[in-house]
Write a protein that holds these residues in place. Structure first.
Motif, PDB file in Angstrom:
ATOM      1  N   LYS A   3       0.824  -1.190   0.000  1.00 14.14           N
ATOM      2  CA  LYS A   3       0.000   0.000   0.000  1.00 14.14           C
ATOM      3  C   LYS A   3       0.868   1.254   0.000  1.00 14.14           C
ATOM      4  N   ILE A   4       0.282   2.347  -0.443  1.00  9.97           N
ATOM      5  CA  ILE A   4       0.951   3.646  -0.433  1.00  9.97           C
ATOM      6  C   ILE A   4       0.882   4.195   0.986  1.00  9.97           C
ATOM      7  N   SER A   5       2.017   4.520   1.559  1.00  6.03           N
ATOM      8  CA  SER A   5       2.063   4.929   2.959  1.00  6.03           C
ATOM      9  C   SER A   5       1.934   6.441   3.120  1.00  6.03           C
ATOM     10  N   ILE A   6       1.263   6.835   4.203  1.00  7.53           N
ATOM     11  CA  ILE A   6       0.977   8.242   4.485  1.00  7.53           C
ATOM     12  C   ILE A   6       1.716   8.671   5.748  1.00  7.53           C
ATOM     13  N   SER A   7       2.636   9.599   5.628  1.00  8.23           N
ATOM     14  CA  SER A   7       3.220  10.265   6.796  1.00  8.23           C
ATOM     15  C   SER A   7       2.267  11.365   7.238  1.00  8.23           C
ATOM     16  N   HIS A   8       2.382  11.809   8.491  1.00 14.40           N
ATOM     17  CA  HIS A   8       1.439  12.826   8.954  1.00 14.40           C
ATOM     18  C   HIS A   8       2.065  13.734  10.005  1.00 14.40           C
ATOM     19  N   SER A  41       7.044  10.950  10.510  1.00 17.04           N
ATOM     20  CA  SER A  41       7.916   9.913   9.960  1.00 17.04           C
ATOM     21  C   SER A  41       8.246  10.242   8.512  1.00 17.04           C
ATOM     22  N   PRO A  42       9.511  10.117   8.114  1.00 16.08           N
ATOM     23  CA  PRO A  42       9.890  10.403   6.723  1.00 16.08           C
ATOM     24  C   PRO A  42       9.709   9.213   5.795  1.00 16.08           C
ATOM     25  N   GLU A  43       9.084   8.156   6.269  1.00 14.47           N
ATOM     26  CA  GLU A  43       9.019   6.924   5.496  1.00 14.47           C
ATOM     27  C   GLU A  43       7.867   6.906   4.483  1.00 14.47           C
ATOM     28  N   GLY A  44       6.945   7.852   4.576  1.00 14.43           N
ATOM     29  CA  GLY A  44       5.766   7.801   3.731  1.00 14.43           C
ATOM     30  C   GLY A  44       6.013   8.220   2.292  1.00 14.43           C
ATOM     31  N   ASP A  45       5.066   7.826   1.437  1.00 14.70           N
ATOM     32  CA  ASP A  45       5.089   8.258   0.038  1.00 14.70           C
ATOM     33  C   ASP A  45       4.445   9.633  -0.115  1.00 14.70           C
ATOM     34  N   ILE A  46       3.426   9.909   0.707  1.00 16.72           N
ATOM     35  CA  ILE A  46       2.764  11.212   0.697  1.00 16.72           C
ATOM     36  C   ILE A  46       2.689  11.730   2.133  1.00 16.72           C
ATOM     37  N   LEU A  47       2.395  13.015   2.262  1.00 16.28           N
ATOM     38  CA  LEU A  47       2.320  13.650   3.579  1.00 16.28           C
ATOM     39  C   LEU A  47       0.947  14.264   3.781  1.00 16.28           C
ATOM     40  N   LEU A  48       0.334  13.981   4.928  1.00 17.44           N
ATOM     41  CA  LEU A  48      -0.930  14.581   5.333  1.00 17.44           C
ATOM     42  C   LEU A  48      -0.636  15.469   6.532  1.00 17.44           C
ATOM     43  N   ILE A  49      -0.890  16.780   6.391  1.00 24.28           N
ATOM     44  CA  ILE A  49      -0.469  17.729   7.421  1.00 24.28           C
ATOM     45  C   ILE A  49      -1.597  18.675   7.810  1.00 24.28           C
ATOM     46  N   GLN A  70       6.083  12.614  -2.620  1.00 21.38           N
ATOM     47  CA  GLN A  70       5.497  12.615  -3.954  1.00 21.38           C
ATOM     48  C   GLN A  70       4.290  13.547  -4.011  1.00 21.38           C
ATOM     49  N   SER A  71       3.521  13.600  -2.926  1.00 21.42           N
ATOM     50  CA  SER A  71       2.367  14.499  -2.851  1.00 21.42           C
ATOM     51  C   SER A  71       2.175  14.943  -1.407  1.00 21.42           C
ATOM     52  N   ILE A  72       1.595  16.137  -1.237  1.00 26.83           N
ATOM     53  CA  ILE A  72       1.302  16.676   0.086  1.00 26.83           C
ATOM     54  C   ILE A  72      -0.174  17.054   0.142  1.00 26.83           C
ATOM     55  N   LEU A  73      -0.834  16.645   1.222  1.00 22.36           N
ATOM     56  CA  LEU A  73      -2.239  16.971   1.447  1.00 22.36           C
ATOM     57  C   LEU A  73      -2.342  17.827   2.698  1.00 22.36           C
ATOM     58  N   CYS A  74      -3.121  18.875   2.610  1.00 23.86           N
ATOM     59  CA  CYS A  74      -3.234  19.846   3.698  1.00 23.86           C
ATOM     60  C   CYS A  74      -4.639  19.801   4.311  1.00 23.86           C
ATOM     61  N   ILE A  75      -4.706  19.838   5.648  1.00 25.20           N
ATOM     62  CA  ILE A  75      -5.985  19.901   6.355  1.00 25.20           C
ATOM     63  C   ILE A  75      -6.094  21.269   7.027  1.00 25.20           C
ATOM     64  N   ARG A  76      -7.258  21.918   6.884  1.00 26.94           N
ATOM     65  CA  ARG A  76      -7.486  23.219   7.505  1.00 26.94           C
ATOM     66  C   ARG A  76      -8.896  23.278   8.076  1.00 26.94           C
ATOM     67  N   ASP A  77      -9.062  24.149   9.077  1.00 23.95           N
ATOM     68  CA  ASP A  77     -10.374  24.283   9.715  1.00 23.95           C
ATOM     69  C   ASP A  77     -11.339  25.101   8.867  1.00 23.95           C
ATOM     70  N   LYS A  78     -10.868  26.203   8.272  1.00 20.23           N
ATOM     71  CA  LYS A  78     -11.756  27.092   7.522  1.00 20.23           C
ATOM     72  C   LYS A  78     -11.202  27.468   6.160  1.00 20.23           C
ATOM     73  N   ASN A  79      -9.946  27.883   6.121  1.00 20.62           N
ATOM     74  CA  ASN A  79      -9.349  28.375   4.889  1.00 20.62           C
ATOM     75  C   ASN A  79      -9.272  27.270   3.841  1.00 20.62           C
ATOM     76  N   LEU A 108      -5.806  12.363  -6.522  1.00 19.75           N
ATOM     77  CA  LEU A 108      -4.375  12.079  -6.538  1.00 19.75           C
ATOM     78  C   LEU A 108      -4.067  10.883  -7.427  1.00 19.75           C
ATOM     79  N   MET A 109      -4.853   9.835  -7.291  1.00 17.25           N
ATOM     80  CA  MET A 109      -4.607   8.628  -8.066  1.00 17.25           C
ATOM     81  C   MET A 109      -4.885   8.857  -9.546  1.00 17.25           C
ATOM     82  N   GLU A 110      -6.012   9.520  -9.846  1.00 18.87           N
ATOM     83  CA  GLU A 110      -6.399   9.724 -11.239  1.00 18.87           C
ATOM     84  C   GLU A 110      -5.422  10.627 -11.976  1.00 18.87           C
ATOM     85  N   GLN A 111      -4.841  11.584 -11.292  1.00 18.52           N
ATOM     86  CA  GLN A 111      -3.921  12.514 -11.931  1.00 18.52           C
ATOM     87  C   GLN A 111      -2.477  12.034 -11.845  1.00 18.52           C
TER      88      GLN A 111
END
Length: 255
Positions: A3-8, A41-49, A70-79, A108-111
């Protein structure tokens, strides 16, 4: 299947639980991912922050020095935009719900934001189907059967299939029949004309007439959905004979 691993960074226990629960949904795109237990952890393929976390920026800058995701995903409360210090345009606004998270990971997968391990794979297969569950199922089964010896590309329509086929060589193409804009028969004929490669029609239509029509446009095979492991292995052995030598490594699961 690997599986593709997610760092966070900065995810609350509730956020982490949601992602882990979603990753257990093997019939969706989320089943292709797993969340690493350790934070930062730096071991992931993508980062969720979580970009709103007080220490997120400092943690990211430290990690960025020795890890390029390879990709970064951002979580925000409002913005709805990522902060300027974070190099991404992918944002999930809270509350985090199944639909929002799944749509973003599907994008992410489709693109092709997650790079293929094609350079490490001995064989390559293209799966063309307008149904995300079918594409997800096929990719997972093919990897389960051949492991990392196979690279699987996905296309959700005929035009995307022809674009990928013009850029890559495929040992085998699994092609849906009923798709919007361009059906599988037209795609098959185009593939055979411009990019000759083995094509197996993958469809819910199992009538003799449809099989004859598929053969007339150059199809090399015809199996109905969902295919069994035996059927998939049969097609793989037909068109990738070298792979048969690796059969002891295949993991065949009961249907």
């Amino acid at each position: 299947m690997n599986k593709i691993s997610i760092s966070h960074i900065g995810l609350s226990p509730k956020d982490q639980l949601l992602i882990r629960n979603l990753s257990r949904l093997s019939n969706t795109v989320m089943g292709q991912f797993h969340l690493i237990e350790e934070e930062v952890s730096p071991e992931g393929d993508i980062l969720l922050i979580d970009a709103d976390d007080d220490h997120a920026r400092e943690s990211f800058k430290r990690m960025e020095k020795f890890k390029k995701f390879q990709s970064i995903l951002c979580i925000r409360d409002k913005n709805h935009e990522a902060p300027k210090w974070l190099p991404t345009r992918y944002v999930i606004t809270r509350p985090m719900v199944l639909r929002k998270v799944t749509q973003l990971f599907e994008t992410l997968m489709e693109q092709n934001r997650i790079e293929s391990s094609r350079h490490l794979s001995a064989y390559s297969v293209l799966v063309v189907d307008d149904s995300l569950p079918v594409r997800t199922f096929m990719k997972q089964r093919l990897h389960d059967l051949l492991g990392q010896d196979i690279a699987v590309d996905l296309a959700n329509n005929g035009n995307e299939a022809l674009r990928l086929a013009s850029r890559n060589h495929y040992n085998l193409v699994f092609l849906d029949v009923v798709m919007p804009d361009m059906d599988g028969y037209h795609v098959c004929r185009a593939l055979k004309t411009y990019h000759p490669m083995p094509v197996v029609m993958l469809t819910s239509r199992g009538s003799t007439l449809n099989k004859v029509k598929a053969k007339m446009v150059g199809s090399n095979g015809y199996i109905t959905k969902p295919p069994t492991d035996t059927e998939l292995l049969g097609e793989l052995k037909r068109f990738i004979p070298e792979a048969e030598q690796r059969q002891p490594q295949w993991q065949i699961r009961p249907q």
